[in-house]
Design a protein around this motif. Structure first.
Motif, PDB file in Angstrom:
ATOM      1  N   SER A   1     -17.090  -0.157   6.687  1.00 14.38           N
ATOM      2  CA  SER A   1     -15.882  -0.894   6.300  1.00 14.38           C
ATOM      3  C   SER A   1     -15.699  -2.132   7.162  1.00 14.38           C
ATOM      4  O   SER A   1     -15.327  -3.196   6.674  1.00 14.38           O
ATOM      5  CB  SER A   1     -14.644   0.003   6.434  1.00 14.38           C
ATOM      6  OG  SER A   1     -14.698   1.055   5.514  1.00 14.38           O
TER       7      SER A   1
ATOM      8  N   GLN B   1      -9.422   2.107   5.514  1.00 11.75           N
ATOM      9  CA  GLN B   1      -9.060   1.060   4.563  1.00 11.75           C
ATOM     10  C   GLN B   1      -7.901   0.216   5.079  1.00 11.75           C
ATOM     11  O   GLN B   1      -7.942  -1.018   5.041  1.00 11.75           O
ATOM     12  CB  GLN B   1      -8.686   1.702   3.237  1.00 11.75           C
ATOM     13  CG  GLN B   1      -8.330   0.676   2.182  1.00 11.75           C
ATOM     14  CD  GLN B   1      -7.734   1.328   0.970  1.00 11.75           C
ATOM     15  OE1 GLN B   1      -8.115   2.419   0.588  1.00 11.75           O
ATOM     16  NE2 GLN B   1      -6.790   0.656   0.363  1.00 11.75           N
TER      17      GLN B   1
ATOM     18  N   ALA C   1     -18.162  -4.823   6.381  1.00 12.88           N
ATOM     19  CA  ALA C   1     -17.854  -5.525   5.128  1.00 12.88           C
ATOM     20  C   ALA C   1     -16.888  -6.683   5.345  1.00 12.88           C
ATOM     21  O   ALA C   1     -16.831  -7.599   4.535  1.00 12.88           O
ATOM     22  CB  ALA C   1     -17.269  -4.549   4.111  1.00 12.88           C
TER      23      ALA C   1
ATOM     24  N   ASP D   1       0.829  -1.209   0.000  1.00  8.95           N
ATOM     25  CA  ASP D   1       0.000   0.000   0.000  1.00  8.95           C
ATOM     26  C   ASP D   1       0.863   1.258   0.000  1.00  8.95           C
ATOM     27  O   ASP D   1       0.542   2.245  -0.666  1.00  8.95           O
ATOM     28  CB  ASP D   1      -0.915   0.012   1.232  1.00  8.95           C
ATOM     29  CG  ASP D   1      -1.943  -1.097   1.189  1.00  8.95           C
ATOM     30  OD1 ASP D   1      -2.074  -1.731   0.128  1.00  8.95           O
ATOM     31  OD2 ASP D   1      -2.594  -1.338   2.204  1.00  8.95           O
TER      32      ASP D   1
ATOM     33  N   ILE E   1      -5.711   4.764  -4.006  1.00 10.77           N
ATOM     34  CA  ILE E   1      -6.416   3.483  -3.888  1.00 10.77           C
ATOM     35  C   ILE E   1      -7.921   3.632  -4.117  1.00 10.77           C
ATOM     36  O   ILE E   1      -8.528   2.810  -4.799  1.00 10.77           O
ATOM     37  CB  ILE E   1      -6.069   2.817  -2.541  1.00 10.77           C
ATOM     38  CG1 ILE E   1      -4.598   2.341  -2.600  1.00 10.77           C
ATOM     39  CG2 ILE E   1      -6.990   1.645  -2.236  1.00 10.77           C
ATOM     40  CD1 ILE E   1      -4.077   1.695  -1.357  1.00 10.77           C
TER      41      ILE E   1
ATOM     42  N   GLU F   1      -8.174  -3.726   6.143  1.00 14.90           N
ATOM     43  CA  GLU F   1      -7.348  -4.727   5.459  1.00 14.90           C
ATOM     44  C   GLU F   1      -6.515  -5.516   6.460  1.00 14.90           C
ATOM     45  O   GLU F   1      -6.370  -6.731   6.347  1.00 14.90           O
ATOM     46  CB  GLU F   1      -6.423  -4.047   4.454  1.00 14.90           C
ATOM     47  CG  GLU F   1      -7.136  -3.579   3.204  1.00 14.90           C
ATOM     48  CD  GLU F   1      -6.199  -2.813   2.282  1.00 14.90           C
ATOM     49  OE1 GLU F   1      -6.707  -2.161   1.370  1.00 14.90           O
ATOM     50  OE2 GLU F   1      -4.969  -2.878   2.485  1.00 14.90           O
TER      51      GLU F   1
END
Lengths: 319, 116
Positions: free
Chosen positions: A76, A253, A79, A2, A12, A257
């Motif tokens: 987020s 994010q 998800a 990243d 991103i 992740e």
């Protein structure tokens, strides 16, 4: 990886838009008679070889608030998780317009927060309902530390706990959260900027390269826990209010992740070197006079881009 | 026309059309028909259908016009995390690898010494 992507000035969120279809594309497929079926929720490279978290079997409590950026974090986490317990300490969603105890309601604050709200809307969209796998507890800002722990029993029996934008947690709750290695998203680059509104102060000081987020272990002190990693917005010319919101998005994010891939504690937590501190700020430091001075400078994207290009190396940033 | 960089193994609309032409559009079953035959245990070894995995935008941009031009329908097997705020890193990295190093690859082809 990243960090490499960001270093190469790729965004991103923009890559995401370029890679996957949107809701509208799916609607077009269905309207055109194509058959859209679901093959999974997530798609790691090898489904069978990954830990339970990658199959979405994880409970994630998040101590947060109720603004669009907080709801975006809840989305987020929803998800990637099985169930998200959203303990939300709420404030007005119209800061600077309705008095909320911290921002006041002066003309200058209205002007400042209108810009911030517009940026938040551009990056995170409007307020919306939570996902079906989110269970909520709504509190007034400041209440959470006074709750008996038994009230939060379900939420504390979790795989990973996240704190973002809640009040300063104290008492029994902070002890319980520290024991469970809760993670705090601090909007600011520690140890350079600590306290409140850090990304504002980084811009105020002409340091847009220090706009970002620190994911660290929660501690009793304000933003003083050992650091796991930083999350940075794309290093490109950008309107200043947008830059701060992109930093929030980057934090969401990167944290999601890391949780999804069970990498949260891969890195050794790094103590904060207080000798590097540029500012430690409190809510009371952000006055009408400061806000007026900042707005009068009319920082624009070009200026931000030039400052980013000429920024010094920051050795304490954990990529 | 797809806006995505063309990565390893990618095919163009013309190549997609040529594959369908080779297979014969009439030999390709509609999704519902394929599913019904499967449910009834009547799928033959020669029965075909088209499937597109992972909700990739390039599939929509490159393939859908080809399918529409010959009146074909397909299965689109999506994963849904990306429609509710999630992100699947492998596709992001794949895109980055393709887009970021396309210039380098082109340069290396033009000037072989750089690659050594």
């Amino acid at each position: 990886m990243d960090a490499i992507i960001v270093d190469r000035t790729f965004s991103i969120p923009k890559i995401k838009d370029a890679v996957w279809m949107s809701d509208e594309h799916l609607r077009t497929l269905v309207k055109g008679g194509q058959t859209v079926w679901l093959h999974s929720f997530r798609h790691p490279t090898r489904l069978a070889s990954l830990p339970a978290q990658d199959h979405g079997i994880v409970n994630i409590p998040v101590f947060t608030s109720n603004q669009p950026r907080h709801l975006a974090l809840i989305r987020s986490l929803a998800a990637i998780g099985d169930t998200v317990f959203a303990i939300q300490e709420c404030t007005t969603v119209l800061p600077g317009i309705l008095k909320d105890g911290s921002s006041g309601s002066s003309d200058i604050m209205r002007a400042y927060f209108a810009k911030m709200l517009a940026a938040e809307g551009r990056i995170f969209g409007a307020l919306e309902m939570s996902a079906p796998n989110v269970r909520t507890m709504s509190l007034q800002m400041g209440d959470v530390s006074s709750l008996p722990l038994s009230t939060l029993r379900e939420a504390l029996n979790a795989d990973v706990i996240v704190v973002f934008g809640a009040s300063w947690i104290k008492g029994q709750l902070i002890d319980a959260l520290i024991e469970r290695k809760a993670l705090n998203i601090h909007m600011g680059i520690s140890p350079y900027y600590r306290g409140s509104a850090c990304n504002f102060w980084a811009l105020y000081d002409g340091n847009p390269d220090l706009v970002g987020a620190t994911i660290h272990l929660l501690s009793k002190g304000l933003d003083s826990g050992d650091m796991l990693f930083h999350a940075l917005p794309p290093r490109e010319a950008c309107e200043p209010f947008d830059l701060g919101m992109y930093a929030v998005a980057a934090a969401h994010q990167k944290l999601a992740e890391a949780i999804a891939h069970n990498r949260i504690l891969d890195a050794k937590p790094i103590p904060q070197d207080k000798s590097l501190e540029i500012r430690y700020t409190r809510n009371s430091d952000f006055t009408d006079a400061i806000a007026a001075e900042y707005l009068a400078r009319s920082l624009d994207a070009d200026t931000i881009g030039k400052l980013l290009a000429s920024a010094p190396e920051r050795h304490a940033i954990l990529r | 026309m797809s806006s995505a960089p063309r990565g390893q193994g990618a095919i163009s609309a013309d190549e997609m059309a040529a594959m369908i032409e080779f297979l014969g559009p009439r030999n390709i079953l509609a999704p519902h028909e394929f599913a019904e035959r499967d449910a009834a245990g009547k799928l033959a070894a020669s029965d075909l259908c088209l499937t597109f995995d992972d909700a990739l935008l390039c599939q929509y941009e490159v393939t859908l016009p080809v399918l529409d031009s010959v009146g074909l329908k397909a299965f689109w097997f999506i994963y849904s995390s990306v429609f509710c705020g999630g992100l699947e890193p492998r596709e992001v990295y794949r895109y980055f690898r393709t887009a970021a190093f396309a210039i380098y690859a082109t340069t290396c082809q033009a000037k072989p010494n750089i690659a050594r």
